[in-house]
Scaffold this active site. Structure first.
Site, PDB file in Angstrom:
ATOM      1  N   ASP A  19      -3.186  15.874   5.477  1.00 58.32           N
ATOM      2  CA  ASP A  19      -3.340  17.272   5.057  1.00 58.32           C
ATOM      3  C   ASP A  19      -3.872  17.353   3.629  1.00 58.32           C
ATOM      4  O   ASP A  19      -4.676  18.240   3.305  1.00 58.32           O
ATOM      5  CB  ASP A  19      -1.998  17.999   5.154  1.00 58.32           C
ATOM      6  CG  ASP A  19      -1.530  18.176   6.592  1.00 58.32           C
ATOM      7  OD1 ASP A  19      -2.380  18.084   7.499  1.00 58.32           O
ATOM      8  OD2 ASP A  19      -0.325  18.409   6.810  1.00 58.32           O
ATOM      9  N   VAL A  46     -11.079   7.556   0.478  1.00 55.39           N
ATOM     10  CA  VAL A  46     -10.922   7.275   1.900  1.00 55.39           C
ATOM     11  C   VAL A  46     -10.358   8.500   2.601  1.00 55.39           C
ATOM     12  O   VAL A  46      -9.321   9.039   2.198  1.00 55.39           O
ATOM     13  CB  VAL A  46      -9.975   6.068   2.137  1.00 55.39           C
ATOM     14  CG1 VAL A  46      -9.779   5.831   3.625  1.00 55.39           C
ATOM     15  CG2 VAL A  46     -10.532   4.825   1.459  1.00 55.39           C
ATOM     16  N   SER A  82      -7.664   0.372  -6.810  1.00 56.26           N
ATOM     17  CA  SER A  82      -8.525   1.553  -6.830  1.00 56.26           C
ATOM     18  C   SER A  82      -9.675   1.328  -7.795  1.00 56.26           C
ATOM     19  O   SER A  82      -9.590   0.505  -8.719  1.00 56.26           O
ATOM     20  CB  SER A  82      -7.705   2.772  -7.275  1.00 56.26           C
ATOM     21  OG  SER A  82      -8.538   3.869  -7.585  1.00 56.26           O
ATOM     22  N   ASN A 110       0.847  -1.193   0.000  1.00 54.84           N
ATOM     23  CA  ASN A 110       0.000   0.000   0.000  1.00 54.84           C
ATOM     24  C   ASN A 110       0.882   1.243   0.000  1.00 54.84           C
ATOM     25  O   ASN A 110       1.175   1.810   1.043  1.00 54.84           O
ATOM     26  CB  ASN A 110      -0.907   0.005   1.235  1.00 54.84           C
ATOM     27  CG  ASN A 110      -1.796   1.236   1.291  1.00 54.84           C
ATOM     28  OD1 ASN A 110      -2.156   1.776   0.258  1.00 54.84           O
ATOM     29  ND2 ASN A 110      -2.131   1.686   2.493  1.00 54.84           N
ATOM     30  N   TYR A 169      -2.410   6.587 -13.962  1.00 61.23           N
ATOM     31  CA  TYR A 169      -2.815   6.028 -12.667  1.00 61.23           C
ATOM     32  C   TYR A 169      -3.760   4.850 -12.867  1.00 61.23           C
ATOM     33  O   TYR A 169      -3.627   3.812 -12.209  1.00 61.23           O
ATOM     34  CB  TYR A 169      -3.495   7.120 -11.839  1.00 61.23           C
ATOM     35  CG  TYR A 169      -3.965   6.673 -10.481  1.00 61.23           C
ATOM     36  CD1 TYR A 169      -3.068   6.519  -9.430  1.00 61.23           C
ATOM     37  CD2 TYR A 169      -5.317   6.425 -10.230  1.00 61.23           C
ATOM     38  CE1 TYR A 169      -3.495   6.116  -8.173  1.00 61.23           C
ATOM     39  CE2 TYR A 169      -5.759   6.027  -8.979  1.00 61.23           C
ATOM     40  CZ  TYR A 169      -4.834   5.877  -7.951  1.00 61.23           C
ATOM     41  OH  TYR A 169      -5.269   5.472  -6.712  1.00 61.23           O
TER      42      TYR A 169
END
Length: 226
Positions: free
Chosen positions: A146, A141, A95, A38, A108
């Site tokens: 930040d 999630v 994902s 991860n 991605y």
């Protein structure tokens, strides 16, 4: 709670560093029972886009950070499990972008789709060594970082995320419990699975059509089918 932990700081795109981390695990405990792959470099998101807009350097950097890192982790985690001689469980983190169309994030999406395919291939081969491999395809999630707070600070995007995930998004605890289950003996009959953990977003599969303002400059506008 009385557990024993070992922290090793590494760069997951550096094979020597990844191998060193698992060597230290074996030295400390003598075996490896489970591993979660991860990690991703989210700062590289600015390099992504529609396929015609991605540079080769940007593509290579994104694939290395988001897919090659998983390959290296799986390679050396499974090697450590084999040395331990007791099997084990590997969990990869994918994902929604890897299993459905994701507008404007082609590198991605390719990386996350590659993770899903890699997971299945690992499961098919290493089951003979009592090693399982599954993938969680996550929706949005709220990890409390930040960066997440910045994203949620935009009211329009915040509402879009809520609509996309059918009214709610995930918390870290929503992921941790499922990960623990799949790594444990209770998950022994789950292998090669690609599991959506997204509040139902994949089931709904609604993706808004982009506006003209979101189109690539110089390309013809969208055409409605008759």
């Amino acid at each position: 709670e009385g557990g024993d932990a070992l922290f090793v700081r590494i760069d997951v795109t550096d094979e020597a560093a990844v191998a060193r981390a698992f060597d230290q695990c074996l030295q400390h405990w003598g075996r490896l029972d489970g591993c979660v792959a991860n990690a991703a470099d989210l700062s590289l998101g600015a390099l992504d886009g529609p396929v015609t807009e991605i540079t080769l350097d940007g593509w290579n950097r994104l694939i290395t950070a988001d897919l090659t890192s998983v390959f290296l982790t799986a390679k050396h985690a499974i090697g450590a499990m084999l040395k331990g001689g007791r099997g084990g469980a590997l969990l990869t983190i994918g994902s929604l972008a890897g299993v459905r169309g994701n507008i404007g994030h082609d590198a991605y999406s390719a990386a996350k789709g590659g993770i899903v395919a890699l997971t299945r291939s690992i499961a098919a081969y290493y089951a003979r060594y009592d090693i399982r491999c599954n993938c969680l395809n996550l929706g949005f999630v709220d990890s409390g970082s930040d960066r997440i707070e910045t994203i949620l600070g935009h009211p329009g995007f915040r509402q879009q995320l809520l609509d996309f995930h059918l009214g709610a998004w995930g918390k870290s605890d929503d992921i941790g419990g499922i990960a623990a289950l799949l790594l444990s003996g209770e998950g022994r009959y789950i292998n090669g699975a690609s599991i959506p953990v997204d509040g139902g977003a994949y089931a709904a599969s609604h993706m808004p059509r982009p506006t003209v303002a979101a189109m690539i400059p110089g390309f013809p506008p969208l055409r409605n089918k008759d």
